[in-house]
Design a protein around this motif. Structure first.
Motif, PDB file in Angstrom:
ATOM      1  N   SER A 107       0.864  -1.176   0.000  1.00 31.46           N
ATOM      2  CA  SER A 107       0.000   0.000   0.000  1.00 31.46           C
ATOM      3  C   SER A 107       0.900   1.225   0.000  1.00 31.46           C
ATOM      4  CB  SER A 107      -0.904   0.014   1.237  1.00 31.46           C
ATOM      5  OG  SER A 107      -1.823  -1.061   1.205  1.00 31.46           O
ATOM      6  N   PRO A 108       0.455   2.326  -0.615  1.00 30.41           N
ATOM      7  CA  PRO A 108       1.288   3.534  -0.635  1.00 30.41           C
ATOM      8  C   PRO A 108       1.659   3.990   0.766  1.00 30.41           C
ATOM      9  CG  PRO A 108      -0.535   3.745  -2.180  1.00 30.41           C
ATOM     10  CD  PRO A 108      -0.801   2.507  -1.385  1.00 30.41           C
ATOM     11  N   GLN A 109       2.844   4.574   0.876  1.00 29.83           N
ATOM     12  CA  GLN A 109       3.366   5.046   2.147  1.00 29.83           C
ATOM     13  C   GLN A 109       3.577   6.559   2.122  1.00 29.83           C
ATOM     14  OE1 GLN A 109       3.947   3.277   4.930  1.00 29.83           O
ATOM     15  NE2 GLN A 109       3.373   1.300   4.041  1.00 29.83           N
ATOM     16  N   VAL A 110       3.670   7.139   3.315  1.00 27.86           N
ATOM     17  CA  VAL A 110       3.869   8.578   3.455  1.00 27.86           C
ATOM     18  C   VAL A 110       5.247   8.842   4.044  1.00 27.86           C
ATOM     19  CG1 VAL A 110       3.086  10.660   4.664  1.00 27.86           C
ATOM     20  CG2 VAL A 110       1.411   9.070   3.675  1.00 27.86           C
ATOM     21  N   MET A 111       5.971   9.778   3.442  1.00 26.86           N
ATOM     22  CA  MET A 111       7.288  10.209   3.901  1.00 26.86           C
ATOM     23  C   MET A 111       7.150  11.603   4.501  1.00 26.86           C
ATOM     24  SD  MET A 111      10.710  10.887   1.568  1.00 26.86           S
ATOM     25  CE  MET A 111      11.224   9.173   1.366  1.00 26.86           C
ATOM     26  N   GLY A 112       7.416  11.724   5.803  1.00 33.05           N
ATOM     27  CA  GLY A 112       7.296  13.006   6.479  1.00 33.05           C
ATOM     28  C   GLY A 112       8.582  13.806   6.386  1.00 33.05           C
ATOM     29  N   ILE A 113       8.471  15.093   6.087  1.00 33.21           N
ATOM     30  CA  ILE A 113       9.622  15.965   5.874  1.00 33.21           C
ATOM     31  C   ILE A 113      10.074  16.599   7.187  1.00 33.21           C
ATOM     32  CG2 ILE A 113      10.442  18.050   4.720  1.00 33.21           C
ATOM     33  CD1 ILE A 113       8.259  17.489   2.567  1.00 33.21           C
ATOM     34  N   LEU A 114      11.360  16.457   7.492  1.00 35.78           N
ATOM     35  CA  LEU A 114      11.972  17.120   8.639  1.00 35.78           C
ATOM     36  C   LEU A 114      13.100  18.002   8.120  1.00 35.78           C
ATOM     37  CD1 LEU A 114      12.094  14.119  11.146  1.00 35.78           C
ATOM     38  CD2 LEU A 114      10.649  16.152  11.337  1.00 35.78           C
ATOM     39  N   ASN A 115      12.833  19.299   7.987  1.00 32.44           N
ATOM     40  CA  ASN A 115      13.795  20.243   7.433  1.00 32.44           C
ATOM     41  C   ASN A 115      14.687  20.819   8.527  1.00 32.44           C
ATOM     42  OD1 ASN A 115      13.235  20.257   4.636  1.00 32.44           O
ATOM     43  ND2 ASN A 115      11.412  21.505   4.973  1.00 32.44           N
ATOM     44  N   LEU A 116      15.986  20.607   8.399  1.00 40.07           N
ATOM     45  CA  LEU A 116      16.950  21.146   9.349  1.00 40.07           C
ATOM     46  C   LEU A 116      17.608  22.408   8.805  1.00 40.07           C
ATOM     47  CD1 LEU A 116      18.597  17.749  10.320  1.00 40.07           C
ATOM     48  CD2 LEU A 116      16.688  18.893  11.421  1.00 40.07           C
ATOM     49  N   THR A 117      16.984  22.998   7.806  1.00 40.64           N
ATOM     50  CA  THR A 117      17.504  24.197   7.152  1.00 40.64           C
ATOM     51  C   THR A 117      16.751  25.431   7.639  1.00 40.64           C
ATOM     52  OG1 THR A 117      15.947  23.814   5.346  1.00 40.64           O
ATOM     53  CG2 THR A 117      18.158  22.942   5.086  1.00 40.64           C
ATOM     54  N   PRO A 118      17.425  26.584   7.707  1.00 33.68           N
ATOM     55  CA  PRO A 118      16.758  27.805   8.155  1.00 33.68           C
ATOM     56  C   PRO A 118      16.010  28.530   7.049  1.00 33.68           C
ATOM     57  CG  PRO A 118      19.072  28.257   7.795  1.00 33.68           C
ATOM     58  CD  PRO A 118      18.884  26.771   7.551  1.00 33.68           C
ATOM     59  N   ASP A 119      16.096  28.031   5.802  1.00 34.38           N
ATOM     60  CA  ASP A 119      15.520  28.768   4.675  1.00 34.38           C
ATOM     61  C   ASP A 119      14.628  27.922   3.778  1.00 34.38           C
ATOM     62  OD1 ASP A 119      17.674  27.240   3.835  1.00 34.38           O
ATOM     63  OD2 ASP A 119      18.392  28.702   2.377  1.00 34.38           O
ATOM     64  N   SER A 120      14.067  26.835   4.288  1.00 27.92           N
ATOM     65  CA  SER A 120      13.136  26.041   3.491  1.00 27.92           C
ATOM     66  C   SER A 120      11.932  26.896   3.091  1.00 27.92           C
ATOM     67  CB  SER A 120      12.674  24.820   4.278  1.00 27.92           C
ATOM     68  OG  SER A 120      13.765  23.974   4.549  1.00 27.92           O
ATOM     69  N   PHE A 121      11.370  26.628   1.917  1.00 31.88           N
ATOM     70  CA  PHE A 121      10.336  27.519   1.376  1.00 31.88           C
ATOM     71  C   PHE A 121       9.088  27.574   2.250  1.00 31.88           C
ATOM     72  CE2 PHE A 121       8.724  23.523  -0.304  1.00 31.88           C
ATOM     73  CZ  PHE A 121       7.349  23.709  -0.343  1.00 31.88           C
ATOM     74  N   PHE A 122       8.801  26.504   2.992  1.00 32.69           N
ATOM     75  CA  PHE A 122       7.644  26.471   3.888  1.00 32.69           C
ATOM     76  C   PHE A 122       8.157  26.659   5.308  1.00 32.69           C
ATOM     77  CE2 PHE A 122       4.320  23.627   6.059  1.00 32.69           C
ATOM     78  CZ  PHE A 122       3.471  24.698   6.282  1.00 32.69           C
ATOM     79  N   ALA A 123       8.008  27.865   5.823  1.00 32.95           N
ATOM     80  CA  ALA A 123       8.639  28.222   7.098  1.00 32.95           C
ATOM     81  C   ALA A 123       8.222  27.307   8.234  1.00 32.95           C
ATOM     82  CB  ALA A 123       8.308  29.678   7.433  1.00 32.95           C
ATOM     83  N   GLN A 124       6.972  26.857   8.229  1.00 27.47           N
ATOM     84  CA  GLN A 124       6.483  26.042   9.338  1.00 27.47           C
ATOM     85  C   GLN A 124       7.096  24.650   9.358  1.00 27.47           C
ATOM     86  OE1 GLN A 124       2.161  26.139   9.497  1.00 27.47           O
ATOM     87  NE2 GLN A 124       2.137  28.312   8.961  1.00 27.47           N
TER      88      GLN A 124
END
Length: 294
Positions: free
Chosen positions: A29-46
């Motif tokens: 079944s399809p799976q979900v990959m959750g994003i954990l951004n350790l960058t200070p400038d990712s386009f989605f601030a939250q």
């Protein structure tokens, strides 16, 4: 389309990713990959992680919501992002992976990097999967490294670098044909180097115009002829919010819509900021196309 036809065209046979320690991630079944951004400038601030405690809280929430994979990145790949050095990327990524592996020993962890040295150190720190936005183009040692480490490899399509890619959107033979040829050749190279488990990422937003992104979304089913699982990274991207006159912060509903289209066209992994909503989308689409036997 009949229920059986939908099953046959939208969901390929059972697939698995073999990870370190003998663990297996099931893609039946399809799976979900959750994003954990350790960058200070990712386009989605939250999405930007603010320290160790925030990292663990976010990871726990994603896993509880049903994330199959946590994707950890220390280099922002948004258009025009600032370039950082290898050492700084390692300083961001490695402690985070070590902390996640200690806190969640059974979780599947992915490292989002195009550098072979970072990938190698990340796997030693606990990563299970290499997620390379450059498809090996930005580090000629990456493919051999993936083969030596014997971990699943996400092969993405991109041209140039995050700093130049938006000027490289001309595809004389058509975008989809370009992707088929690109993946065919890259997969052959990876196989020759011993990489067993490969995931294809069409690279939405990477060296593609808005029109090309939307064409690709409607045609990603055509990439299934390569016989490999497809990852769709659409979450809150410009192709979602700009046509609606919104911002990334207001693009959750649009993201759900494009993720649904991706699933209907055969995607088996969704890379997202909002795990709970993506998991709900996967369950509803799967239940609709693959109803339980009475």
């Amino acid at each position: 389309m009949s229920a059986q036809a939908a099953k046959d065209t939208c969901f390929s046979p059972r697939q698995t990713l073999r990870c370190p320690g003998g663990r297996v991630l099931n893609l039946a079944s399809p799976q979900v990959m959750g994003i954990l951004n350790l960058t200070p400038d990712s386009f989605f601030a939250q999405s930007r992680v603010a320290g160790h405690t925030d990292l663990l809280h976010r990871a726990e929430a994603m896993l509880q919501a049903g994330a199959g994979i946590l994707d950890v990145g220390g280099y922002s790949s948004r258009p025009g992002a600032e370039h950082i050095g290898e050492d700084e990327e390692k300083q961001r990524v490695l402690p985070a992976l070590e902390a996640l592996r200690r806190a969640f020993p059974d979780a599947f962890l992915s490292v989002d990097t195009f550098r072979s040295s970072v990938a190698c150190a990340a796997v030693a720190a606990g990563a299970d999967i290499i997620n390379d936005i450059s498809g090996g183009e930005l580090d000629e040692a990456m493919f051999a490294t993936a083969g030596r480490l014997q971990v699943p490899y996400v092969l993405m399509h991109m041209r140039g670098t995050p700093q130049t890619m938006q000027q490289l959107t001309d595809y004389p033979d058509g975008l989809v044909l370009e992707l088929v040829r690109y993946f065919r050749d890259k997969v052959a190279q990876l196989r020759a180097l011993g990489v067993a488990d490969i995931i294809l990422d069409p690279g939405f937003g990477f060296a593609k115009t808005a029109a090309q992104n939307h064409e690709l979304l409607g045609r990603i089913r055509e990439l299934q002829l390569l016989g490999l699982p497809i990852l769709a990274g659409l979450s809150r991207k410009a192709m979602v919010y700009k046509p609606l006159g919104l911002t990334p912060e207001a693009a959750l509903s649009g993201t759900v819509a494009v993720n649904t289209i991706a699933l209907l066209n055969g995607a088996r992994l969704l890379r997202v900021h909002d795990v709970a909503e993506a998991v709900q989308t996967v369950r509803l689409v799967s239940n609709t196309l693959l109803p339980s036997s009475p």
